[in-house]
Design a protein around this motif. Structure first.
Motif, PDB file in Angstrom:
ATOM      1  N   TYR A  32       0.881  -1.167   0.000  1.00  0.00           N
ATOM      2  CA  TYR A  32       0.000   0.000   0.000  1.00  0.00           C
ATOM      3  C   TYR A  32       0.912   1.208   0.000  1.00  0.00           C
ATOM      4  O   TYR A  32       1.865   1.272   0.767  1.00  0.00           O
ATOM      5  N   MET A  34       1.557   5.522  -0.292  1.00  0.00           N
ATOM      6  CA  MET A  34       0.973   6.828  -0.020  1.00  0.00           C
ATOM      7  C   MET A  34       1.968   7.936  -0.314  1.00  0.00           C
ATOM      8  O   MET A  34       3.183   7.739  -0.214  1.00  0.00           O
ATOM      9  N   TYR A  36       2.560  12.012   0.879  1.00  0.00           N
ATOM     10  CA  TYR A  36       2.182  13.085   1.789  1.00  0.00           C
ATOM     11  C   TYR A  36       2.932  14.353   1.389  1.00  0.00           C
ATOM     12  O   TYR A  36       4.045  14.304   0.874  1.00  0.00           O
ATOM     13  N   GLN A  38       4.273  18.011   3.093  1.00  0.00           N
ATOM     14  CA  GLN A  38       4.510  18.677   4.369  1.00  0.00           C
ATOM     15  C   GLN A  38       5.061  20.068   4.128  1.00  0.00           C
ATOM     16  O   GLN A  38       6.169  20.233   3.601  1.00  0.00           O
ATOM     17  N   PRO A  44       2.562  16.456   8.210  1.00  0.00           N
ATOM     18  CA  PRO A  44       2.319  15.943   6.856  1.00  0.00           C
ATOM     19  C   PRO A  44       0.825  15.810   6.566  1.00  0.00           C
ATOM     20  O   PRO A  44       0.038  15.482   7.456  1.00  0.00           O
ATOM     21  N   LEU A  46      -1.975  14.024   3.906  1.00  0.00           N
ATOM     22  CA  LEU A  46      -2.135  12.963   2.915  1.00  0.00           C
ATOM     23  C   LEU A  46      -2.574  13.540   1.578  1.00  0.00           C
ATOM     24  O   LEU A  46      -3.555  14.274   1.492  1.00  0.00           O
ATOM     25  N   TYR A  49      -3.260   7.869  -2.079  1.00  0.00           N
ATOM     26  CA  TYR A  49      -2.870   6.526  -1.693  1.00  0.00           C
ATOM     27  C   TYR A  49      -3.371   5.549  -2.757  1.00  0.00           C
ATOM     28  O   TYR A  49      -4.362   5.804  -3.439  1.00  0.00           O
ATOM     29  N   LEU A  88       6.679  13.327   0.965  1.00  0.00           N
ATOM     30  CA  LEU A  88       7.082  12.085   1.605  1.00  0.00           C
ATOM     31  C   LEU A  88       6.320  10.917   0.991  1.00  0.00           C
ATOM     32  O   LEU A  88       5.099  10.988   0.834  1.00  0.00           O
ATOM     33  N   LEU A  92       3.187   0.545   3.155  1.00  0.00           N
ATOM     34  CA  LEU A  92       2.756  -0.316   4.258  1.00  0.00           C
ATOM     35  C   LEU A  92       3.343  -1.699   4.073  1.00  0.00           C
ATOM     36  O   LEU A  92       3.089  -2.370   3.061  1.00  0.00           O
ATOM     37  N   ARG A  99       3.094  -5.598  10.752  1.00  0.00           N
ATOM     38  CA  ARG A  99       2.468  -4.600   9.888  1.00  0.00           C
ATOM     39  C   ARG A  99       2.963  -3.239  10.337  1.00  0.00           C
ATOM     40  O   ARG A  99       2.780  -2.867  11.485  1.00  0.00           O
ATOM     41  N   LYS A 100       3.637  -2.526   9.429  1.00  0.00           N
ATOM     42  CA  LYS A 100       4.131  -1.209   9.799  1.00  0.00           C
ATOM     43  C   LYS A 100       4.293  -0.354   8.559  1.00  0.00           C
ATOM     44  O   LYS A 100       4.436  -0.835   7.441  1.00  0.00           O
ATOM     45  N   LEU A 101       4.280   0.945   8.795  1.00  0.00           N
ATOM     46  CA  LEU A 101       4.410   1.920   7.730  1.00  0.00           C
ATOM     47  C   LEU A 101       5.868   2.345   7.644  1.00  0.00           C
ATOM     48  O   LEU A 101       6.488   2.695   8.646  1.00  0.00           O
ATOM     49  N   TRP A 103       8.680   4.871   5.871  1.00  0.00           N
ATOM     50  CA  TRP A 103       8.704   6.206   5.265  1.00  0.00           C
ATOM     51  C   TRP A 103       9.996   6.465   4.518  1.00  0.00           C
ATOM     52  O   TRP A 103      11.079   6.049   4.961  1.00  0.00           O
ATOM     53  N   LEU A 105      12.643   9.549   3.227  1.00  0.00           N
ATOM     54  CA  LEU A 105      13.150  10.729   3.940  1.00  0.00           C
ATOM     55  C   LEU A 105      12.478  12.024   3.494  1.00  0.00           C
ATOM     56  O   LEU A 105      12.555  13.024   4.191  1.00  0.00           O
TER      57      LEU A 105
ATOM     58  N   TYR B  35       5.694   9.963  16.037  1.00  0.00           N
ATOM     59  CA  TYR B  35       6.922  10.090  15.276  1.00  0.00           C
ATOM     60  C   TYR B  35       7.741  11.250  15.815  1.00  0.00           C
ATOM     61  O   TYR B  35       7.196  12.250  16.304  1.00  0.00           O
ATOM     62  N   GLN B  41      16.666  13.815   9.160  1.00  0.00           N
ATOM     63  CA  GLN B  41      16.414  12.449   9.643  1.00  0.00           C
ATOM     64  C   GLN B  41      15.066  11.903   9.212  1.00  0.00           C
ATOM     65  O   GLN B  41      14.763  10.741   9.407  1.00  0.00           O
ATOM     66  N   GLY B  42      14.235  12.743   8.674  1.00  0.00           N
ATOM     67  CA  GLY B  42      12.931  12.254   8.258  1.00  0.00           C
ATOM     68  C   GLY B  42      12.064  11.905   9.455  1.00  0.00           C
ATOM     69  O   GLY B  42      12.330  12.297  10.590  1.00  0.00           O
ATOM     70  N   LEU B  43      11.040  11.124   9.186  1.00  0.00           N
ATOM     71  CA  LEU B  43      10.119  10.692  10.231  1.00  0.00           C
ATOM     72  C   LEU B  43      10.670   9.440  10.899  1.00  0.00           C
ATOM     73  O   LEU B  43      10.834   8.413  10.261  1.00  0.00           O
ATOM     74  N   ASN B  56       3.280  -1.653  17.922  1.00  0.00           N
ATOM     75  CA  ASN B  56       4.576  -1.594  17.264  1.00  0.00           C
ATOM     76  C   ASN B  56       5.455  -0.609  18.003  1.00  0.00           C
ATOM     77  O   ASN B  56       4.948   0.353  18.606  1.00  0.00           O
ATOM     78  N   GLN B 100      -2.625   7.214   7.380  1.00  0.00           N
ATOM     79  CA  GLN B 100      -2.474   7.985   8.605  1.00  0.00           C
ATOM     80  C   GLN B 100      -2.755   9.458   8.369  1.00  0.00           C
ATOM     81  O   GLN B 100      -2.372  10.028   7.347  1.00  0.00           O
ATOM     82  N   PHE B 102      -2.197  13.157  10.131  1.00  0.00           N
ATOM     83  CA  PHE B 102      -1.301  13.758  11.109  1.00  0.00           C
ATOM     84  C   PHE B 102      -1.894  14.990  11.786  1.00  0.00           C
ATOM     85  O   PHE B 102      -2.670  15.738  11.187  1.00  0.00           O
TER      86      PHE B 102
END
Lengths: 113, 111
Positions: A32, A34, A36, A38, A44, A46, A49, A88, A92, A99-101, A103, A105, B35, B41-43, B56, B100, B102
């Motif tokens: 998945y 996405m 963003y 900022q 950030p 969205l 996606y 950014l 996923l 399960r984690k997102l 990113w 830089l 975060y 350094q980014g997020l 997590n 997500q 923010f």
């Protein structure tokens, strides 16, 4: 090697240009994707996606995913000074109970009037 | 729907102190992620809570902790502050931990 690679830039373009922002990812378990935006000193926001390979369009923005080459892109048509921000990408990672997102830089974009 | 809110927006502390930051997610969202963002350094992912349980965790020292309440509001705490903890701390809410949204962030300065 980071799991999601993104060129930090900065990228500077004239107003009206087509902007191409890119990310690569390393793991086929990324499902998945996405984008963003900022602005300075803000959280950030969205933009878009998508789950699948191919293009997804929203106004001046097009997100493109190529799962075979693990490459994701964001195109901005007719860029405006208000598009100046950091972009950014995020993916996923979803494998079993893990399960984690992840990113990138971020790429800093300046659109010059 | 109201967006994600974070309080306070700005904070100045001195080394050795502790700080608590608060986040209220979008109504109906059960996942809250935290975060740290610093220039270059980014997020950096701190942790995610889902239905009051930490689901997590990132690679931060134990000085960084968090919790989530039954109404999905979340707090993060940093104890024994160091100069390097100066950063923008962002909270993001989602329904299941995927897309997500923010908040505006809390800018922490440690002197």
């Amino acid at each position: 090697q980071k799991e999601v690679e993104q060129d930090p830039g900065p990228l500077s373009v004239p107003e009206g240009a087509i902007v191409s922002l890119n990310c690569t990812y390393s793991n086929s378990a990324f499902q998945y994707f996405m984008w963003y935006r900022q602005y300075s000193r803000k959280g950030p926001e969205l933009l878009m996606y998508t789950y699948s390979s191919g293009n997804k369009e929203d106004g001046r923005f097009t997100a493109q995913v190529d799962k075979s080459s693990k490459y994701i892109s964001l195109f901005i048509r007719d860029s405006q000074p208000s598009d100046s921000a950091t972009y950014l990408c995020a993916s996923l990672f979803n494998a079993g109970n893990n399960r984690k997102l992840i990113w990138g830089l971020g790429t800093s974009l300046a659109v010059n009037p | 729907k109201a967006g994600v809110t974070q309080t306070p927006r700005y904070l100045i502390k001195t080394r050795g102190q502790q700080v608590t930051l608060s986040c209220s997610p979008i109504s109906g969202h059960r996942s809250v992620s935290w975060y740290q963002q610093t220039p270059g350094q980014g997020l950096q992912f701190l942790f995610e809570y889902f239905s009051e349980t930490q689901r997590n965790k990132g690679n931060f020292p134990g000085r960084f902790s968090g919790r989530q309440f039954s109404n999905s509001r979340s707090e993060m705490n940093v104890s024994t502050l160091e100069l390097g903890d100066s950063a923008l701390y962002l909270c993001a809410s989602s329904q299941q931990g995927d897309t997500q949204y923010f908040g505006p962030g809390t800018r922490l300065t440690v002197l």
